[in-house]
Design a protein around this motif. Sequence first.
Motif, PDB file in Angstrom:
ATOM      1  N   THR A 122      -7.040  -3.440  12.006  1.00 32.61           N
ATOM      2  CA  THR A 122      -6.707  -2.596  10.870  1.00 32.61           C
ATOM      3  C   THR A 122      -7.082  -3.350   9.609  1.00 32.61           C
ATOM      4  O   THR A 122      -6.722  -4.524   9.459  1.00 32.61           O
ATOM      5  CB  THR A 122      -5.211  -2.241  10.869  1.00 32.61           C
ATOM      6  OG1 THR A 122      -4.917  -1.513  12.074  1.00 32.61           O
ATOM      7  CG2 THR A 122      -4.845  -1.393   9.669  1.00 32.61           C
ATOM      8  N   VAL A 179      -7.937   4.937   0.202  1.00 32.50           N
ATOM      9  CA  VAL A 179      -7.823   5.756   1.408  1.00 32.50           C
ATOM     10  C   VAL A 179      -6.399   6.291   1.507  1.00 32.50           C
ATOM     11  O   VAL A 179      -5.436   5.548   1.329  1.00 32.50           O
ATOM     12  CB  VAL A 179      -8.155   4.947   2.684  1.00 32.50           C
ATOM     13  CG1 VAL A 179      -7.823   5.736   3.934  1.00 32.50           C
ATOM     14  CG2 VAL A 179      -9.613   4.568   2.696  1.00 32.50           C
ATOM     15  N   SER A 193      -7.636  11.636   3.264  1.00 30.95           N
ATOM     16  CA  SER A 193      -9.008  11.364   2.827  1.00 30.95           C
ATOM     17  C   SER A 193     -10.012  11.753   3.899  1.00 30.95           C
ATOM     18  O   SER A 193      -9.736  11.644   5.092  1.00 30.95           O
ATOM     19  CB  SER A 193      -9.204   9.871   2.527  1.00 30.95           C
ATOM     20  OG  SER A 193      -8.400   9.429   1.474  1.00 30.95           O
ATOM     21  N   VAL A 231     -13.157  10.355   5.484  1.00 34.53           N
ATOM     22  CA  VAL A 231     -13.750   9.023   5.573  1.00 34.53           C
ATOM     23  C   VAL A 231     -14.948   9.060   6.517  1.00 34.53           C
ATOM     24  O   VAL A 231     -14.851   9.570   7.628  1.00 34.53           O
ATOM     25  CB  VAL A 231     -12.714   7.989   6.085  1.00 34.53           C
ATOM     26  CG1 VAL A 231     -13.338   6.617   6.227  1.00 34.53           C
ATOM     27  CG2 VAL A 231     -11.512   7.939   5.150  1.00 34.53           C
ATOM     28  N   CYS A 282     -13.894   4.166  14.067  1.00 31.69           N
ATOM     29  CA  CYS A 282     -12.650   4.206  13.297  1.00 31.69           C
ATOM     30  C   CYS A 282     -11.721   5.191  13.994  1.00 31.69           C
ATOM     31  O   CYS A 282     -12.051   6.368  14.155  1.00 31.69           O
ATOM     32  CB  CYS A 282     -12.944   4.638  11.868  1.00 31.69           C
ATOM     33  SG  CYS A 282     -11.497   4.604  10.803  1.00 31.69           S
ATOM     34  N   GLN A 291      -6.456   6.367  10.254  1.00 30.97           N
ATOM     35  CA  GLN A 291      -6.399   6.031   8.834  1.00 30.97           C
ATOM     36  C   GLN A 291      -5.000   6.303   8.333  1.00 30.97           C
ATOM     37  O   GLN A 291      -4.282   7.148   8.859  1.00 30.97           O
ATOM     38  CB  GLN A 291      -7.422   6.825   8.033  1.00 30.97           C
ATOM     39  CG  GLN A 291      -7.132   8.308   7.928  1.00 30.97           C
ATOM     40  CD  GLN A 291      -8.275   9.075   7.311  1.00 30.97           C
ATOM     41  OE1 GLN A 291      -9.361   9.092   7.871  1.00 30.97           O
ATOM     42  NE2 GLN A 291      -8.035   9.710   6.177  1.00 30.97           N
ATOM     43  N   THR A 344      -5.342   2.070   4.628  1.00 35.48           N
ATOM     44  CA  THR A 344      -5.788   1.360   5.830  1.00 35.48           C
ATOM     45  C   THR A 344      -6.734   2.204   6.681  1.00 35.48           C
ATOM     46  O   THR A 344      -6.665   3.430   6.684  1.00 35.48           O
ATOM     47  CB  THR A 344      -4.608   0.948   6.731  1.00 35.48           C
ATOM     48  OG1 THR A 344      -3.949   2.120   7.207  1.00 35.48           O
ATOM     49  CG2 THR A 344      -3.627   0.043   6.010  1.00 35.48           C
ATOM     50  N   LEU A 345      -7.607   1.511   7.402  1.00 35.38           N
ATOM     51  CA  LEU A 345      -8.432   2.101   8.450  1.00 35.38           C
ATOM     52  C   LEU A 345      -8.298   1.212   9.675  1.00 35.38           C
ATOM     53  O   LEU A 345      -8.288  -0.017   9.557  1.00 35.38           O
ATOM     54  CB  LEU A 345      -9.904   2.166   8.035  1.00 35.38           C
ATOM     55  CG  LEU A 345     -10.262   3.084   6.880  1.00 35.38           C
ATOM     56  CD1 LEU A 345     -11.734   2.908   6.521  1.00 35.38           C
ATOM     57  CD2 LEU A 345      -9.955   4.529   7.212  1.00 35.38           C
ATOM     58  N   THR A 346      -8.193   1.806  10.849  1.00 33.08           N
ATOM     59  CA  THR A 346      -8.112   1.046  12.086  1.00 33.08           C
ATOM     60  C   THR A 346      -9.374   1.293  12.901  1.00 33.08           C
ATOM     61  O   THR A 346      -9.760   2.442  13.115  1.00 33.08           O
ATOM     62  CB  THR A 346      -6.873   1.439  12.910  1.00 33.08           C
ATOM     63  OG1 THR A 346      -5.700   1.162  12.122  1.00 33.08           O
ATOM     64  CG2 THR A 346      -6.799   0.665  14.213  1.00 33.08           C
ATOM     65  N   ILE A 372     -15.501   7.251   1.052  1.00 32.55           N
ATOM     66  CA  ILE A 372     -14.181   7.868   0.967  1.00 32.55           C
ATOM     67  C   ILE A 372     -14.257   9.056   0.008  1.00 32.55           C
ATOM     68  O   ILE A 372     -14.717   8.901  -1.127  1.00 32.55           O
ATOM     69  CB  ILE A 372     -13.129   6.867   0.429  1.00 32.55           C
ATOM     70  CG1 ILE A 372     -13.101   5.607   1.307  1.00 32.55           C
ATOM     71  CG2 ILE A 372     -11.765   7.509   0.337  1.00 32.55           C
ATOM     72  CD1 ILE A 372     -12.456   4.431   0.632  1.00 32.55           C
TER      73      ILE A 372
END
Length: 75
Positions: free
Chosen positions: A13, A19, A23, A25, A46, A49, A53-55, A72
């Motif tokens: 992450t 974000v 959003s 993305v 990905c 989100q 954060t993005l994982t 974004i």
Amino acid sequence: MGEVVVTAQDSQTINVSNVTAGSLVTVAPVPTAQNRTAYLEAGVYCSAQGAGTLTFVCEDVPSVSLNVNIQIINP
């Protein structure tokens, strides 16, 4: 652009300002031959989100650090 280092846990992450959970993305590997090949071979994507954060997860841990472009769009 950000660096994504997916570890042995097969996920990472990262913090990404602007974000939100709502959003739109778009993520793509930086278009260099080595980076693109490693990204695709590892099956990186990905998966989630959240607020800031993005994982990322992968099918196989990449052998190199990966760089991604992140677009974004906030409604």
